[in-house]
Design a protein around this motif. Structure first.
Motif, PDB file in Angstrom:
ATOM      1  N   MET A   1      43.081 -27.675 -59.021  1.00  0.00           N
ATOM      2  CA  MET A   1      44.370 -27.459 -59.682  1.00  0.00           C
ATOM      3  C   MET A   1      45.259 -28.673 -59.443  1.00  0.00           C
ATOM      4  O   MET A   1      44.985 -29.496 -58.568  1.00  0.00           O
ATOM      5  CB  MET A   1      45.053 -26.195 -59.143  1.00  0.00           C
ATOM      6  CG  MET A   1      45.478 -26.287 -57.679  1.00  0.00           C
ATOM      7  SD  MET A   1      46.312 -24.803 -57.096  1.00  0.00           S
ATOM      8  CE  MET A   1      44.922 -23.664 -57.031  1.00  0.00           C
TER       9      MET A   1
ATOM     10  N   ARG B   1      50.882 -26.981 -58.747  1.00  0.00           N
ATOM     11  CA  ARG B   1      50.594 -25.553 -58.727  1.00  0.00           C
ATOM     12  C   ARG B   1      50.288 -25.031 -57.332  1.00  0.00           C
ATOM     13  O   ARG B   1      50.075 -23.824 -57.148  1.00  0.00           O
ATOM     14  CB  ARG B   1      49.420 -25.270 -59.658  1.00  0.00           C
ATOM     15  CG  ARG B   1      49.735 -25.515 -61.134  1.00  0.00           C
ATOM     16  CD  ARG B   1      48.517 -25.236 -61.985  1.00  0.00           C
ATOM     17  NE  ARG B   1      48.040 -23.854 -61.804  1.00  0.00           N
ATOM     18  CZ  ARG B   1      46.849 -23.404 -62.210  1.00  0.00           C
ATOM     19  NH1 ARG B   1      46.024 -24.246 -62.824  1.00  0.00           N
ATOM     20  NH2 ARG B   1      46.483 -22.153 -62.006  1.00  0.00           N
TER      21      ARG B   1
ATOM     22  N   GLN C   1      50.664 -23.547 -53.679  1.00  0.00           N
ATOM     23  CA  GLN C   1      51.606 -22.595 -53.106  1.00  0.00           C
ATOM     24  C   GLN C   1      51.764 -22.863 -51.609  1.00  0.00           C
ATOM     25  O   GLN C   1      50.858 -23.366 -50.947  1.00  0.00           O
ATOM     26  CB  GLN C   1      51.119 -21.157 -53.328  1.00  0.00           C
ATOM     27  CG  GLN C   1      50.922 -20.792 -54.794  1.00  0.00           C
ATOM     28  CD  GLN C   1      52.221 -20.805 -55.558  1.00  0.00           C
ATOM     29  OE1 GLN C   1      53.236 -20.267 -55.092  1.00  0.00           O
ATOM     30  NE2 GLN C   1      52.205 -21.423 -56.741  1.00  0.00           N
TER      31      GLN C   1
END
Length: 612
Positions: free
Chosen positions: A563, A567, A569
């Protein structure tokens, strides 16, 4: 807190050795410094000599951009890299040759091409050195009676002994280079004749004229040009300055002029021994070498710039003051005053600013004025090229700055005619002239239908049980031993060089920037032991949401996590980041790591260039 990071690549690791990156000829500065620290003096010499046919000279008078960029300077003071180059050359066994490595190589096949080099300065002789190694026939033309350019003509002997220059030049001439002295282009040989006899020409004539100052009184007896003054002093001609001298200028030439003015012993040059017409004068030259002349009793240097703005090297200004020279900053010459056609003083006015708001040279003055009584004034306010040998039909263009117009390969607007050094770039430091000489030789070789291919082989070598020298952070920068001020007369060299104890100590101060902490993320358990043990707090364990980087960073995250970085986290991934500027290569992080995820590894590079 957010962190901007760089994913290491070859360029990153190259820049991580700032001394080498700052050197115009990419000398392995750190490696020869480290070699001296562990008593490998001959290895140090070979490393210093490899890219530099003037290693002995630059060990004494290099502007050392390597030191200006040395990371040790961010802790206390930079490594005395230039002084250690001198240390290595002072201890080299010349019986093995000036360049022992190339001495063992077979001679290059003769190429049947002739190159003329105009100017026997650093750039010209470096180019001659390289072209001769490539098998070309090289002839050097010099207008002065001695080779060396401004090494000989512009730098006083108390900074650079003449035997050092002679040894470096003789080594190049012994390779098969033909030298013609007392040959002035445009007078003794025409440019057209030169072009007809040689396959290519390098113009490396330097900036051998001083700039003039258009103020009232500049024509008076007792007014000298700084470059002309140094040339005459260095060639052994007597100049009577009188008792009080004022030098105008804030650069290194002005400092050299001021320091030369107070010397007592005046030495005549040895070129008479090589000149049949002058051999009868040899007893007079010998007597002149032994004679004392009266130096100036009072020397004052006036500079437009403040002390902090002076372009002269701070160490040279300090030495000048130590020798009794008065440095008077913030004054500009307005008029040279005199009586009966002879100088009696210099009228100066207070300089408020040297540069305008756009950074352009545009001095502003107040109404404050004073007259400095003196018997002579020496103007050392800049240099310019003498291009009187050029005519409009030769196709060599001159820029508005008064230097030669060149392309990226150092070729002028006339095919086959190249230019390098100050005459092509303006005033530059000597190590850049060496770099120009190397570059010119490669360009001339390619122009004459040759080929060249350069490759760099790099590898990391693991250093098990790595540790820095004990107490290296507490070793202060060594102070260069120097003659006492009351012994600084005539040609006596002021700086004496490090002794062995100083050399070893200074070598051990090096931070070994080529040694890197290499992290293996697959082994890391994020225990933060390396972070805790780091004495310089240069490691951080961070969440990747705190990190941003360039396209290479984004590609790394994409390949690792599938990713984009945007994006990720919080809590999903972490990283150890490092501040390279603070790292002292102590190796404690590698010693502490329980999984051996950190290793200390040396970056080793070998540059190869193949000429065909």
């Amino acid at each position: 807190m957010r962190y901007s990071i760089t994913v290491p690549d070859r360029e990153y690791f190259d820049k991580n050795i700032p001394c080498r990156a700052a050197c115009p000829i990419h000398t392995e500065c750190g490696r020869y410094v480290q070699a001296i620290g562990i008593s490998k003096d001959e290895e140090a010499y070979l490393l210093a000599r490899a890219p530099n046919p003037f290693a002995y000279v630059l060990g004494r008078i290099c502007a050392h951009p390597c030191e200006d960029n040395c990371r040790r300077g961010k802790i206390d003071e930079p490594i005395a890299i230039c002084a250690l180059k001198r240390y290595a050359t002072d201890r080299h066994n010349l019986g093995t040759g000036h360049d022992p490595v190339r001495k063992k190589l077979p001679p290059a096949p003769r190429r049947g091409k002739k190159i003329a080099i105009i100017g026997a300065g650093v750039c010209g002789l470096t180019c001659a050195h390289d072209l001769t190694l490539l098998g070309y026939t090289v002839e050097v033309f010099e207008s002065a009676p001695v080779p060396g350019g401004m090494l000989y003509l512009g730098i006083p002997q108390f900074r650079l002994p003449r035997e050092i220059i002679k040894m470096e030049v003789d080594n190049i001439l012994a390779m098969g280079v033909t030298l013609h002295t007392r040959v002035t282009l445009g007078r003794d040989i025409s440019f057209a004749e030169l072009r007809s006899k040689f396959d290519s020409v390098l113009l490396a004539t330097g900036l051998n004229k001083g700039r003039e100052l258009n103020i009232p009184g500049a024509h008076l007896q007792g007014v000298y040009n700084g470059i002309d003054f140094l040339i005459n002093v260095n060639l052994g001609f007597e100049i009577n300055l009188g008792r009080r001298v004022v030098v105008v200028g804030g650069g290194n030439v002005a400092i050299d002029v001021a320091r030369a003015a107070v010397r007592l012993v005046h030495e005549a040059v040895d070129f008479a021994e090589e000149d049949e017409d002058a051999k009868g004068l040899q007893p007079a030259f010998d007597a002149a070498r032994m004679a004392l002349r009266s130096g100036a009793e009072e020397v004052e240097l006036v500079s437009l710039e403040s002390r902090a703005q002076m372009p002269a090297w701070k160490g040279e200004v300090d030495e000048a003051e130590h020798e009794g020279i008065v440095v008077d900053n913030g004054w500009g010459p307005k008029e040279i005053v005199g009586e009966n056609g002879v100088v009696t003083g210099l009228k100066v006015r207070r300089c408020l600013t040297v540069f305008d708001e756009n950074g352009r040279f545009n001095p502003a003055f107040s109404d404050e004025e004073k007259i400095i009584p003196c018997d002579s004034v020496v103007l050392a306010i800049g240099q310019q090229a003498d291009l009187s040998f050029l005519s409009s039909d030769q196709g060599v263009e001159v820029t508005p700055r008064g230097i030669l117009k060149i392309d990226e390969n150092l070729m002028t607007t006339s095919p086959g005619v190249f230019a390098g050094g100050d005459v092509a770039f303006g005033p530059r430091i000597l190590v850049e002239a060496v770099a120009n000489g190397h570059r010119a030789a490669r360009s001339i070789h390619v122009y004459l239908s040759g080929k060249t291919a350069k490759s760099v082989l790099s590898r990391f070598r693991i250093l098990p049980n790595w540790e820095m020298p004990r107490g290296f952070l507490t070793i202060p920068r060594q102070k260069m031993p120097a003659l006492a001020a009351n012994r600084r007369i005539g040609i006596a060299e002021v700086e004496l060089g490090f002794d062995e104890e100083q050399g070893r100590a200074e070598g051990k101060r090096c931070l070994n920037c080529q040694v890197n902490t290499i992290f293996d993320g697959s082994k890391c358990i994020l225990c933060a032991g390396c972070v805790d043990v780091c004495p310089e707090n240069c490691l951080r364990l961070v969440d990747l949401v705190q990190v941003s980087g360039d396209a290479r960073y984004d590609a790394l995250i994409q390949s690792r996590y599938g990713m984009s970085a945007a994006r990720l986290q919080a809590g999903q991934a972490g990283a150890i980041i490092k501040n390279e500027e603070k790292c002292i290569r102590c190796g404690l992080c590698a010693q502490r790591c329980p999984t051996e995820a950190i290793t200390m590894e040396a970056l080793e590079q070998q540059e190869r260039e193949v000429f065909e």
